[in-house]
Design a protein around this motif. Sequence first.
Motif, PDB file in Angstrom:
ATOM      1  N   ALA A  86      16.268  34.179  -1.383  1.00  0.00           N
ATOM      2  CA  ALA A  86      15.501  32.941  -1.223  1.00  0.00           C
ATOM      3  C   ALA A  86      15.958  31.867  -2.207  1.00  0.00           C
ATOM      4  CB  ALA A  86      14.015  33.229  -1.401  1.00  0.00           C
ATOM      5  N   VAL A  87      16.251  32.267  -3.430  1.00  0.00           N
ATOM      6  CA  VAL A  87      16.699  31.304  -4.449  1.00  0.00           C
ATOM      7  C   VAL A  87      18.014  30.655  -4.026  1.00  0.00           C
ATOM      8  CG1 VAL A  87      17.541  31.108  -6.814  1.00  0.00           C
ATOM      9  CG2 VAL A  87      15.473  32.431  -6.330  1.00  0.00           C
ATOM     10  N   ARG A  88      18.860  31.400  -3.347  1.00  0.00           N
ATOM     11  CA  ARG A  88      20.149  30.855  -2.908  1.00  0.00           C
ATOM     12  C   ARG A  88      20.046  30.065  -1.595  1.00  0.00           C
ATOM     13  NH1 ARG A  88      21.614  36.218  -4.357  1.00  0.00           N
ATOM     14  NH2 ARG A  88      21.618  36.763  -2.130  1.00  0.00           N
ATOM     15  N   ASP A  89      18.887  30.113  -0.975  1.00  0.00           N
ATOM     16  CA  ASP A  89      18.710  29.496   0.336  1.00  0.00           C
ATOM     17  C   ASP A  89      18.307  28.034   0.183  1.00  0.00           C
ATOM     18  OD1 ASP A  89      18.250  28.844   2.941  1.00  0.00           O
ATOM     19  OD2 ASP A  89      16.687  30.335   3.292  1.00  0.00           O
ATOM     20  N   ARG A  90      19.266  27.136   0.347  1.00  0.00           N
ATOM     21  CA  ARG A  90      18.989  25.709   0.204  1.00  0.00           C
ATOM     22  C   ARG A  90      18.058  25.204   1.317  1.00  0.00           C
ATOM     23  NH1 ARG A  90      17.809  22.059  -3.281  1.00  0.00           N
ATOM     24  NH2 ARG A  90      17.635  20.081  -2.187  1.00  0.00           N
ATOM     25  N   GLU A  98       0.832  -1.208   0.000  1.00  0.00           N
ATOM     26  CA  GLU A  98       0.000   0.000   0.000  1.00  0.00           C
ATOM     27  C   GLU A  98       0.867   1.259   0.000  1.00  0.00           C
ATOM     28  OE1 GLU A  98      -2.615  -0.583   3.321  1.00  0.00           O
ATOM     29  OE2 GLU A  98      -4.004  -1.799   2.164  1.00  0.00           O
ATOM     30  N   THR A  99       1.876   1.229  -0.892  1.00  0.00           N
ATOM     31  CA  THR A  99       2.824   2.331  -1.025  1.00  0.00           C
ATOM     32  C   THR A  99       2.633   3.019  -2.371  1.00  0.00           C
ATOM     33  OG1 THR A  99       4.463   1.240   0.376  1.00  0.00           O
ATOM     34  CG2 THR A  99       5.272   2.946  -1.101  1.00  0.00           C
ATOM     35  N   VAL A 100       2.709   4.338  -2.376  1.00  0.00           N
ATOM     36  CA  VAL A 100       2.589   5.120  -3.605  1.00  0.00           C
ATOM     37  C   VAL A 100       3.870   5.927  -3.791  1.00  0.00           C
ATOM     38  CG1 VAL A 100       1.400   7.051  -4.722  1.00  0.00           C
ATOM     39  CG2 VAL A 100       0.079   5.277  -3.567  1.00  0.00           C
ATOM     40  N   THR A 101       4.411   5.893  -5.011  1.00  0.00           N
ATOM     41  CA  THR A 101       5.573   6.701  -5.368  1.00  0.00           C
ATOM     42  C   THR A 101       5.120   7.786  -6.337  1.00  0.00           C
ATOM     43  OG1 THR A 101       7.099   4.854  -5.063  1.00  0.00           O
ATOM     44  CG2 THR A 101       7.876   6.705  -6.391  1.00  0.00           C
ATOM     45  N   VAL A 102       5.447   9.034  -6.010  1.00  0.00           N
ATOM     46  CA  VAL A 102       5.063  10.172  -6.847  1.00  0.00           C
ATOM     47  C   VAL A 102       6.326  10.837  -7.361  1.00  0.00           C
ATOM     48  CG1 VAL A 102       3.836  12.378  -6.948  1.00  0.00           C
ATOM     49  CG2 VAL A 102       2.985  10.538  -5.466  1.00  0.00           C
ATOM     50  N   ARG A 103       6.396  10.987  -8.684  1.00  0.00           N
ATOM     51  CA  ARG A 103       7.515  11.701  -9.307  1.00  0.00           C
ATOM     52  C   ARG A 103       7.022  13.085  -9.723  1.00  0.00           C
ATOM     53  NH1 ARG A 103       7.725   6.442 -10.361  1.00  0.00           N
ATOM     54  NH2 ARG A 103       6.085   6.638 -11.917  1.00  0.00           N
ATOM     55  N   MET A 104       7.691  14.110  -9.235  1.00  0.00           N
ATOM     56  CA  MET A 104       7.198  15.468  -9.458  1.00  0.00           C
ATOM     57  C   MET A 104       8.361  16.456  -9.448  1.00  0.00           C
ATOM     58  SD  MET A 104       5.598  16.303  -5.677  1.00  0.00           S
ATOM     59  CE  MET A 104       5.538  18.063  -6.025  1.00  0.00           C
ATOM     60  N   ALA A 105       8.061  17.663  -9.940  1.00  0.00           N
ATOM     61  CA  ALA A 105       9.064  18.723  -9.938  1.00  0.00           C
ATOM     62  C   ALA A 105       9.308  19.200  -8.517  1.00  0.00           C
ATOM     63  CB  ALA A 105       8.585  19.885 -10.806  1.00  0.00           C
ATOM     64  N   ALA A 106      10.536  19.584  -8.256  1.00  0.00           N
ATOM     65  CA  ALA A 106      10.881  20.113  -6.941  1.00  0.00           C
ATOM     66  C   ALA A 106      10.177  21.445  -6.706  1.00  0.00           C
ATOM     67  CB  ALA A 106      12.391  20.292  -6.834  1.00  0.00           C
ATOM     68  N   PRO A 107      10.001  21.835  -5.456  1.00  0.00           N
ATOM     69  CA  PRO A 107       9.389  23.142  -5.180  1.00  0.00           C
ATOM     70  C   PRO A 107      10.177  24.277  -5.836  1.00  0.00           C
ATOM     71  CG  PRO A 107       9.516  21.825  -3.175  1.00  0.00           C
ATOM     72  CD  PRO A 107      10.291  21.084  -4.222  1.00  0.00           C
ATOM     73  N   VAL A 108       9.464  25.295  -6.253  1.00  0.00           N
ATOM     74  CA  VAL A 108      10.092  26.470  -6.853  1.00  0.00           C
ATOM     75  C   VAL A 108       9.888  27.658  -5.922  1.00  0.00           C
ATOM     76  CG1 VAL A 108       9.785  25.636  -9.198  1.00  0.00           C
ATOM     77  CG2 VAL A 108       8.002  27.047  -8.156  1.00  0.00           C
ATOM     78  N   ILE A 109      10.729  28.666  -6.094  1.00  0.00           N
ATOM     79  CA  ILE A 109      10.627  29.864  -5.261  1.00  0.00           C
ATOM     80  C   ILE A 109       9.674  30.850  -5.908  1.00  0.00           C
ATOM     81  CG2 ILE A 109      11.890  31.727  -4.145  1.00  0.00           C
ATOM     82  CD1 ILE A 109      12.550  28.897  -3.169  1.00  0.00           C
ATOM     83  N   GLY A 110       8.687  31.271  -5.170  1.00  0.00           N
ATOM     84  CA  GLY A 110       7.686  32.200  -5.692  1.00  0.00           C
ATOM     85  C   GLY A 110       8.144  33.640  -5.590  1.00  0.00           C
TER      86      GLY A 110
END
Length: 238
Positions: free
Chosen positions: A203-207, A144-156
């Motif tokens: 923010a973009v540089r903030d890992r 009962e495991t689900v794997t989701v492939r998606m884009a990483a979060p982006v900075i708004g």
Amino acid sequence: MAEDTGQRRGTKRLPGADREKTAEHRRNFLGRLLSSIMTKVIVVIVIVLVAAYAVIAKIENLNPFGSHTTITTTVVLGKLTKIEQVHVATRSYAADVKITQSVGIIPCFLVCNQMELKGSGTDDAIVDLSQLSRQDVSIDQSTETVTVRMAAPVIGPAVLNPATCSITSSHGTVNSATQAFRNNPNGYRPLYAAAETQIHNAAVRDRELLTAGEQSTRTMLTQVLGTVGVKKVTVDFS
């Protein structure tokens, strides 16, 4: 001779007593036999039940007493694609920008407007799941495991907090020429835009912001898909 015959008759066993003794012996034997058989049957039944329970516990699909949820890609996508833009993490950053506005080649000490803004604002990590497709979801029914492939979060886009901002300005010596700068209601707009750009670049540089966004996304998807029976969610960010 008569006396001897009488004595022999006195010592002879009675036929009825022998039969009673034999019957009692048979009853005792049958009782012990039945008791032994019942004990063995009970032991065998207990062993069989324990073994069956262990097998059924491992193979949930064969468990007639438990509920089993079939997780489908359609159900998973139906839950995920409703999540459009979600701000999964936010952080605050300081801003300190300066702008000089001048007129052509006229020296700044004569006609110019120098402004400085100090303050702070925030920026967010954002995810959008509305474009996920069936190829982005894998399901393991056994666990009962689900794997989701998606884009990483982006900075708004950054948001400047006016309550934290202070602005200072200085002008050239020619008051009549610099008055236009001071009377312009949009005069501070370039300053605000520069401050938001500075915050966004930080923010973009903030890992750490992106890491927090990824972790928050995993937690969110686990909660959302848990409502349809998913036990574990693995998220692969691209």
